[in-house]
Each structure stands twice: as C-alpha cells, then as structure tokens.
Design an enzyme around this catalytic site. Structure first.
Site, PDB file in Angstrom:
ATOM      1  N   CYS A  13      26.291  49.678  35.317  1.00 48.37           N
ATOM      2  CA  CYS A  13      26.464  50.628  34.531  1.00 48.37           C
ATOM      3  C   CYS A  13      25.274  51.204  33.835  1.00 48.37           C
ATOM      4  O   CYS A  13      24.144  50.687  34.007  1.00 48.37           O
ATOM      5  CB  CYS A  13      27.227  50.111  33.238  1.00 48.37           C
ATOM      6  SG  CYS A  13      28.935  49.397  33.668  1.00 48.37           S
ATOM      7  N   ASP A  19      45.708  43.647  26.442  1.00 50.35           N
ATOM      8  CA  ASP A  19      45.859  43.070  27.366  1.00 50.35           C
ATOM      9  C   ASP A  19      45.993  41.339  27.205  1.00 50.35           C
ATOM     10  O   ASP A  19      44.891  40.964  26.930  1.00 50.35           O
ATOM     11  CB  ASP A  19      44.870  43.479  28.507  1.00 50.35           C
ATOM     12  CG  ASP A  19      45.221  43.758  29.613  1.00 50.35           C
ATOM     13  OD1 ASP A  19      46.063  43.154  30.269  1.00 50.35           O
ATOM     14  OD2 ASP A  19      44.859  44.820  30.372  1.00 50.35           O
ATOM     15  N   ARG A  47      34.791  42.941  31.217  1.00 51.99           N
ATOM     16  CA  ARG A  47      34.727  42.450  32.350  1.00 51.99           C
ATOM     17  C   ARG A  47      33.315  41.878  32.717  1.00 51.99           C
ATOM     18  O   ARG A  47      32.784  42.107  33.871  1.00 51.99           O
ATOM     19  CB  ARG A  47      35.134  43.704  33.369  1.00 51.99           C
ATOM     20  CG  ARG A  47      35.301  43.218  34.923  1.00 51.99           C
ATOM     21  CD  ARG A  47      35.868  44.346  35.795  1.00 51.99           C
ATOM     22  NE  ARG A  47      37.306  44.567  35.669  1.00 51.99           N
ATOM     23  CZ  ARG A  47      37.740  45.836  35.518  1.00 51.99           C
ATOM     24  NH1 ARG A  47      36.970  47.095  35.499  1.00 51.99           N
ATOM     25  NH2 ARG A  47      38.975  45.952  35.349  1.00 51.99           N
ATOM     26  N   ARG A  90      49.964  49.984  41.291  1.00 53.21           N
ATOM     27  CA  ARG A  90      48.703  50.665  41.018  1.00 53.21           C
ATOM     28  C   ARG A  90      47.820  49.538  40.956  1.00 53.21           C
ATOM     29  O   ARG A  90      48.079  48.413  40.942  1.00 53.21           O
ATOM     30  CB  ARG A  90      48.592  51.204  39.238  1.00 53.21           C
ATOM     31  CG  ARG A  90      49.030  50.530  38.146  1.00 53.21           C
ATOM     32  CD  ARG A  90      49.558  51.447  37.219  1.00 53.21           C
ATOM     33  NE  ARG A  90      49.704  50.921  35.879  1.00 53.21           N
ATOM     34  CZ  ARG A  90      50.616  49.812  35.583  1.00 53.21           C
ATOM     35  NH1 ARG A  90      51.763  49.693  36.359  1.00 53.21           N
ATOM     36  NH2 ARG A  90      50.583  49.421  34.254  1.00 53.21           N
ATOM     37  N   ARG A 126      47.281  43.931  40.457  1.00 56.32           N
ATOM     38  CA  ARG A 126      47.993  43.136  39.278  1.00 56.32           C
ATOM     39  C   ARG A 126      49.518  43.776  38.727  1.00 56.32           C
ATOM     40  O   ARG A 126      50.327  42.946  38.568  1.00 56.32           O
ATOM     41  CB  ARG A 126      47.141  43.340  37.946  1.00 56.32           C
ATOM     42  CG  ARG A 126      47.560  42.679  36.613  1.00 56.32           C
ATOM     43  CD  ARG A 126      47.985  41.134  36.587  1.00 56.32           C
ATOM     44  NE  ARG A 126      48.590  40.804  35.276  1.00 56.32           N
ATOM     45  CZ  ARG A 126      49.877  41.025  35.197  1.00 56.32           C
ATOM     46  NH1 ARG A 126      50.748  41.774  36.033  1.00 56.32           N
ATOM     47  NH2 ARG A 126      50.449  40.590  33.778  1.00 56.32           N
ATOM     48  N   TYR A 127      49.392  45.064  39.075  1.00 53.80           N
ATOM     49  CA  TYR A 127      50.643  45.801  38.821  1.00 53.80           C
ATOM     50  C   TYR A 127      51.259  46.340  40.007  1.00 53.80           C
ATOM     51  O   TYR A 127      50.171  46.800  41.062  1.00 53.80           O
ATOM     52  CB  TYR A 127      50.514  47.083  37.667  1.00 53.80           C
ATOM     53  CG  TYR A 127      49.876  46.535  36.581  1.00 53.80           C
ATOM     54  CD1 TYR A 127      50.792  45.599  35.440  1.00 53.80           C
ATOM     55  CD2 TYR A 127      48.818  46.552  36.084  1.00 53.80           C
ATOM     56  CE1 TYR A 127      50.462  45.104  34.141  1.00 53.80           C
ATOM     57  CE2 TYR A 127      48.117  46.000  34.986  1.00 53.80           C
ATOM     58  CZ  TYR A 127      48.967  45.467  34.014  1.00 53.80           C
ATOM     59  OH  TYR A 127      48.278  44.899  32.833  1.00 53.80           O
ATOM     60  N   CYS A 142      31.856  44.551  26.307  1.00 55.67           N
ATOM     61  CA  CYS A 142      32.518  44.477  27.731  1.00 55.67           C
ATOM     62  C   CYS A 142      33.465  43.522  28.184  1.00 55.67           C
ATOM     63  O   CYS A 142      33.030  42.323  28.250  1.00 55.67           O
ATOM     64  CB  CYS A 142      31.420  44.660  28.878  1.00 55.67           C
ATOM     65  SG  CYS A 142      32.164  44.948  30.398  1.00 55.67           S
ATOM     66  N   LYS A 162      49.174  44.178  29.940  1.00 51.01           N
ATOM     67  CA  LYS A 162      49.513  45.001  28.847  1.00 51.01           C
ATOM     68  C   LYS A 162      50.598  45.031  28.216  1.00 51.01           C
ATOM     69  O   LYS A 162      51.745  45.307  28.732  1.00 51.01           O
ATOM     70  CB  LYS A 162      49.082  46.336  29.380  1.00 51.01           C
ATOM     71  CG  LYS A 162      47.454  46.330  29.881  1.00 51.01           C
ATOM     72  CD  LYS A 162      47.199  48.004  30.012  1.00 51.01           C
ATOM     73  CE  LYS A 162      45.813  48.169  30.813  1.00 51.01           C
ATOM     74  NZ  LYS A 162      45.621  47.670  32.011  1.00 51.01           N
ATOM     75  N   CYS A 176      27.762  47.965  27.430  1.00 48.09           N
ATOM     76  CA  CYS A 176      28.610  47.554  26.299  1.00 48.09           C
ATOM     77  C   CYS A 176      28.527  46.298  25.737  1.00 48.09           C
ATOM     78  O   CYS A 176      28.866  45.420  26.716  1.00 48.09           O
ATOM     79  CB  CYS A 176      30.194  48.173  26.187  1.00 48.09           C
ATOM     80  SG  CYS A 176      30.158  49.872  26.890  1.00 48.09           S
ATOM     81  N   ASP A 184      39.888  42.304  24.145  1.00 46.24           N
ATOM     82  CA  ASP A 184      40.447  40.855  24.915  1.00 46.24           C
ATOM     83  C   ASP A 184      39.713  39.716  24.524  1.00 46.24           C
ATOM     84  O   ASP A 184      38.502  39.704  23.719  1.00 46.24           O
ATOM     85  CB  ASP A 184      40.072  41.295  26.308  1.00 46.24           C
ATOM     86  CG  ASP A 184      40.781  42.558  26.926  1.00 46.24           C
ATOM     87  OD1 ASP A 184      42.320  42.797  26.358  1.00 46.24           O
ATOM     88  OD2 ASP A 184      40.140  43.354  27.781  1.00 46.24           O
TER      89      ASP A 184
END
Ligand SMILES: *Cc1c(COP(=O)(O)O)cnc(C)c1O
Ligand code: SF4
Length: 350
Positions: free
Chosen positions: A101, A308, A110, A92, A88-89, A108, A315, A105, A271
């Site tokens: 996981c 984001d 994602r 990185r 995306r960037y 979450c 971001k 959470c 988000d």
C-alpha cells in the site's frame, strides 16, 4: 515535493511524538510505517489525538495481542484457491493483486498479508486465478484488492484485468483502493481510460474514507474521474474508536461522500484482528450510533452497519432487530419497534 514518511525519526520532524508512539515496536504481524506526504499534510501537528494521526501513526497498543484476536479472523487462508484468490462467498471472489500500500492503516484487518513486501501477483498467479474463474461460472463478481491494487502500474493492471475478463467476460470488478484518500493524484485520465477499454462488464470503485477531513479537493477530483467515466463509487468506512465513533462525525462524512457522488456502502465493526483492540468500539455503542445515524441520514447516505464475524463467520448486518414479537402462526400481527422506541402493529392480510 514533500517525501513520504517511513520512519519514526522522519515523523519526529513534523510531529511531537507521544510516549505510546515512541514505544511502538515493528513486529511480524504489524504493518510497516508508511504515510504519504499528502496524508501527512492533513494531520494537525498540534493535536496528539488527531483522528487522522490515529489511523496512520503506530502506538505500543498495537503490540498487545488478545486471546480473542486472530491473525486471520475472516478465515481467508482456508478459503484461498491458489496464491492470491479467496473464494469465501459462492458468487464472488477477492483477488489480492499485491500486498503493498502507499500508506498503511494501523487498523488494517488483513495484516497477516499486507505489507509483507511480496509485491504484485505474478503472471502465473494471475493466469491460475483466471483459469479458476473459467471453471467457476457461478462467480459473478471479483474484488480486486490487496494491499492496494493501484500500487500496480497501469500496464500491470491492464494485463491482470484483461486476463480475468478474457476468462469471464461478464465478471463485474470492484477496484478496492484507498488512493483517493492516501494519494489522490495517482488517479489520472490514463488509468480510467485503461479501465474503459475493458468494457464487457462494469467496474465499481470501492474506497475507504473514515473521516470527513480525508475528503479533499484532490480526492473529489480523483473520484470524479471515475464517476464521470461511468464507474460508480462506493465507500466502506471502518468504525474506529476516537476516529469516527460518534454520530456527528459519521453524519458529516456520509453526507459529504454522497454529495461527492460516493454512495456510503458499509460501516464495518472492527474485525477481531491481532493488535487492533485499541480501535474497536463496543457493539452497544456501535448500535446506538447506527440508530442515531438512521434518524439523521437519508436512505442514500446511510451505510449498512456490518460485522465480518470471527472464525470465518462471514458478513452480517448489525442493525438491531426491529421485530419485537412475531405471530405464532404463519400470518397474523407483528409487533415492530420504531426508531424512536415506540411500537406499531403490522397486520398481514388474512
Ligand atoms: C467482503 C467480502 C466480499 C464482498 O462481500 P459483499 O457483501 O458483496 O460486499 C467478497 N469476498 C470476500 C472474501 C469478502 O471478505
Ligand atoms: S489500504 Fe487497506 S490493505 Fe492497505 S493498510 Fe489500509 S486497510 Fe490495509
């Protein structure tokens, strides 16, 4: 040893479940119910509003989807290069080592991917991502994320890291994990020794502590293993309604993180992900908390408040604009707002 919790029935044996919790329905876009025995032990069973409970016990509010929400607000799917790599960037990338996981959470971001039980990236996925790195020398950093990458065995991680470092020896890697919160004993000397073998470039540990009560003696031991081995630790907190959306809680969290050699890096605005509205904090309130924290915390302890943006906007820092008036010409006088709401003039050299 106490067991991890994977069903409402099991949860009902340790907590008195509320109506909202009992009415939760698992759906396509929800993450599974899974709470580690370690984390369950930190929940206050007598407080239905316990901030730790809110992060891991689902409620029917998750089943409500808003028009403004999306399954993929960060536009990770259109930025994917192959199965598990997100670029995306420019400099990185993020590699989704697994979708699993040890504990899920409820906030979450994602969730389109997390907990679909696809499991670790295949050797083909890893080698494809490695050849992408070899062809893209502009990529200087990789976030090894998921899911939680430490659900992989040390041998699986070893193969993955070796493949990426072989393709790009100077690639800085961030190990993004919530294990120091969810199951800190996973982090042992063998894991850290394995990482240390791959010493052509640094590793950074990126954790997600959201509440001071998550920092236990076991967490501190886990973090120390990394930091003592020369792997710096940073933390990303998600700003969550009725979990940590007040300056007192975040002040205590950030000071305690810093004391334990974890640098508070980002404080994320929630988000715009489907089913997470119950956790989001109005921006005005977030900005007021940020401003109060900046008065109370040192520069080292202060995270950067960030969002984001939806539709893959990326971001951006959310730290109020302190510039009240800019000069009409290239140089001149600037009216700058102080943290207390006063004004000062900064004059450029002529
Ligand atoms: C957040 C993010 C990064 C890392 O951004 P930093 O601001 O450097 O922490 C990299 N890739 C993706 C896809 C991200 O979402
Ligand atoms: S640890 Fe990360 S990927 Fe896993 S459920 Fe929590 S926020 Fe999602």
């Amino acid at each position: 040893m106490a067991q991890d919790i994977t069903s409402m029935e099991q949860l009902g044996t340790i907590l008195e479940l509320t109506k909202d919790e009992l009415e939760w329905k698992e759906s396509q876009i929800s993450v599974p119910l899974r709470i580690t025995a370690h984390y369950a032990g930190l929940i206050d069973p007598h407080d239905p509003h316990d901030p730790l409970r809110r992060q891991v016990v689902p409620t029917s509010k998750e089943n409500q989807a808003l028009e403004t929400e999306s399954d993929d607000p960060l536009a990770e799917v259109p930025h994917s290069k192959g199965q598990r790599l997100i670029h995306r960037y420019n400099n990185r990338v993020a590699f989704l080592a697994t979708d699993i996981c040890p504990m899920y959470c409820r906030h979450c971001f994602r969730r389109r991917f997390t907990g679909n039980m696809m499991g670790p990236a295949s050797q083909t996925d890893i080698l494809e991502a490695a050849s992408y790195l070899a062809k893209h020398p502009e990529v200087k950093e990789m976030l090894v994320t998921g899911g939680d990458p430490l659900t992989l065995s040390n041998d699986q991680l070893d193969f993955m890291i070796a493949s990426f470092r072989k393709a790009s020896p100077h690639l800085i890697m961030r190990i993004c994990t919530r294990y120091p919160v969810s199951q800190p004993t996973r982090i042992d000397d063998r894991l850290v020794a394995m990482l240390k073998k791959h010493n052509t470039a640094p590793f950074y540990l990126l954790t997600q502590f959201n509440h001071p009560r998550e920092i236990t003696q076991e967490s501190i031991k886990a973090i120390s293993r990394f930091v003592d081995a020369g792997i710096p630790a940073l933390n990303q907190t998600v700003l969550l309604r009725d979990v940590n959306d007040n300056a007192d809680t975040l002040e205590e969290l950030c000071n305690s993180l810093l004391f334990n050699r974890i640098k508070p890096y980002y404080l994320f605005q929630g988000d715009m992900v489907t089913g997470t509205a119950d956790f989001r904090v109005p921006l005005k309130r977030g900005l007021a908390i940020e401003q109060e924290l900046r008065k109370r915390l040192s520069g080292l302890a202060m995270p950067l408040y960030c969002a984001d943006l939806p539709q893959g906007g990326g971001k951006v820092p959310l730290c109020g604009s302190y510039i009240e008036e800019a000069p009409a010409t290239d140089t001149g006088s600037w009216k700058i707002r102080t943290l207390d709401g006063d004004y000062r003039i900064l004059t450029d050299p002529s």
